[in-house]
Design a protein around this motif. Sequence first.
Motif, PDB file in Angstrom:
ATOM      1  N   ALA A 289      15.660  -3.558  -7.073  1.00 34.40           N
ATOM      2  CA  ALA A 289      16.827  -2.675  -6.968  1.00 34.40           C
ATOM      3  C   ALA A 289      16.611  -1.418  -7.803  1.00 34.40           C
ATOM      4  N   VAL A 290      16.056  -1.599  -9.008  1.00 36.54           N
ATOM      5  CA  VAL A 290      15.787  -0.443  -9.869  1.00 36.54           C
ATOM      6  C   VAL A 290      14.678   0.418  -9.272  1.00 36.54           C
ATOM      7  N   ILE A 291      13.650  -0.203  -8.732  1.00 32.03           N
ATOM      8  CA  ILE A 291      12.558   0.567  -8.123  1.00 32.03           C
ATOM      9  C   ILE A 291      13.081   1.413  -6.967  1.00 32.03           C
TER      10      ILE A 291
ATOM     11  N   ASP B  85       0.814  -1.219   0.000  1.00 32.31           N
ATOM     12  CA  ASP B  85       0.000   0.000   0.000  1.00 32.31           C
ATOM     13  C   ASP B  85       0.848   1.270   0.000  1.00 32.31           C
ATOM     14  N   ALA B  86       1.977   1.259   0.673  1.00 35.87           N
ATOM     15  CA  ALA B  86       2.851   2.442   0.696  1.00 35.87           C
ATOM     16  C   ALA B  86       3.394   2.734  -0.698  1.00 35.87           C
ATOM     17  N   LEU B  87       3.741   1.677  -1.419  1.00 37.50           N
ATOM     18  CA  LEU B  87       4.255   1.865  -2.777  1.00 37.50           C
ATOM     19  C   LEU B  87       3.141   2.359  -3.710  1.00 37.50           C
ATOM     20  N   ILE B  88       1.942   1.845  -3.526  1.00 36.04           N
ATOM     21  CA  ILE B  88       0.830   2.288  -4.365  1.00 36.04           C
ATOM     22  C   ILE B  88       0.493   3.754  -4.100  1.00 36.04           C
ATOM     23  N   ARG B  89       0.519   4.153  -2.835  1.00 37.44           N
ATOM     24  CA  ARG B  89       0.298   5.577  -2.527  1.00 37.44           C
ATOM     25  C   ARG B  89       1.371   6.430  -3.185  1.00 37.44           C
ATOM     26  N   CYS B  90       2.587   5.919  -3.229  1.00 34.63           N
ATOM     27  CA  CYS B  90       3.688   6.648  -3.863  1.00 34.63           C
ATOM     28  C   CYS B  90       3.447   6.782  -5.366  1.00 34.63           C
ATOM     29  N   ILE B  91       2.967   5.730  -5.994  1.00 36.10           N
ATOM     30  CA  ILE B  91       2.665   5.796  -7.425  1.00 36.10           C
ATOM     31  C   ILE B  91       1.661   6.907  -7.698  1.00 36.10           C
ATOM     32  N   GLU B  92       0.608   6.958  -6.897  1.00 37.68           N
ATOM     33  CA  GLU B  92      -0.419   7.983  -7.082  1.00 37.68           C
ATOM     34  C   GLU B  92       0.144   9.383  -6.850  1.00 37.68           C
TER      35      GLU B  92
ATOM     36  N   ALA C 262       7.660   4.626   0.830  1.00 40.67           N
ATOM     37  CA  ALA C 262       7.718   3.456  -0.048  1.00 40.67           C
ATOM     38  C   ALA C 262       9.069   2.760   0.070  1.00 40.67           C
ATOM     39  N   LEU C 263      10.137   3.538   0.149  1.00 40.55           N
ATOM     40  CA  LEU C 263      11.478   2.955   0.295  1.00 40.55           C
ATOM     41  C   LEU C 263      11.565   2.143   1.599  1.00 40.55           C
TER      42      LEU C 263
ATOM     43  N   MET D 182      14.960   4.312  -8.345  1.00 42.17           N
ATOM     44  CA  MET D 182      14.039   5.311  -8.888  1.00 42.17           C
ATOM     45  C   MET D 182      13.376   6.103  -7.775  1.00 42.17           C
ATOM     46  N   LEU D 183      12.970   5.425  -6.719  1.00 42.20           N
ATOM     47  CA  LEU D 183      12.334   6.107  -5.588  1.00 42.20           C
ATOM     48  C   LEU D 183      13.303   7.098  -4.938  1.00 42.20           C
ATOM     49  N   THR D 184      14.550   6.700  -4.821  1.00 43.19           N
ATOM     50  CA  THR D 184      15.555   7.591  -4.234  1.00 43.19           C
ATOM     51  C   THR D 184      15.766   8.822  -5.109  1.00 43.19           C
ATOM     52  N   ALA D 185      15.874   8.606  -6.420  1.00 38.62           N
ATOM     53  CA  ALA D 185      16.062   9.731  -7.332  1.00 38.62           C
ATOM     54  C   ALA D 185      14.845  10.653  -7.332  1.00 38.62           C
ATOM     55  N   CYS D 186      13.649  10.053  -7.293  1.00 32.74           N
ATOM     56  CA  CYS D 186      12.434  10.862  -7.286  1.00 32.74           C
ATOM     57  C   CYS D 186      12.325  11.665  -5.996  1.00 32.74           C
ATOM     58  N   GLU D 187      12.672  11.050  -4.890  1.00 34.84           N
ATOM     59  CA  GLU D 187      12.655  11.756  -3.603  1.00 34.84           C
ATOM     60  C   GLU D 187      13.584  12.969  -3.650  1.00 34.84           C
TER      61      GLU D 187
END
Length: 201
Positions: free
Chosen positions: A147-149, A85-92, A194-195, A152-157
């Motif tokens: 690992a890629v996700i 759910d945390a990752l899905i909230r991040c997608i949104e 999400a991370l 990506m989350l780190t770069a987006c943050e």
Amino acid sequence: MVLSLVFREETWCFTQGEGQGIQPRDIVCRIMAANHEGSRRVQRRAASASHGRAWMTRHHERRKPLMHAQQIIATHPQVKGNTNDALIRCIEQCYDCGQACIACADACLGEDMVAQLAQCIRSDLDCADACFATGAVASRRTGSNEAVIRAMLTACETACRACAEECERHAGHHEHCRICAEACRACERACGEALRSMQPG
């Protein structure tokens, strides 16, 4: 003696025995007409209030989130309803923030002082690209590429934090920058959550 008849929206008055201590016809008519008009004003106010409530309901419904990330990811054959759910909230949040950044960059281009907003525009566009790419990669469930996700989350943050800081510098003068900064901060927090929800693979 005074007789009155209300027909549709008009009041008709009939008097008898004027001059025998009974109010004159015109005074009675004015009183009755005033009462009738007061009733009509109450009805108009009630109708206006009802219309206002209906508009607010429709407006609220239009503002409901339209993302289907939770629903559609839950149907993936390899997920089988077990969603992060945390990752899905991040997608949104990523898609919401990306749209806000695109709109903010466009609004900056329309400002008279556009030359002073060059860095803000660059930050907006970088953040939008990072958000959209992260949302897309994080939406995939076939196979595994955690690992890629996480990267990506780190770069987006990082992109969201930088864009928020830049937009906050202009928030006092430009409302679109204030709104964009809020979206960036929300996405920054969502990426961090999400991370933390993902276990190293």
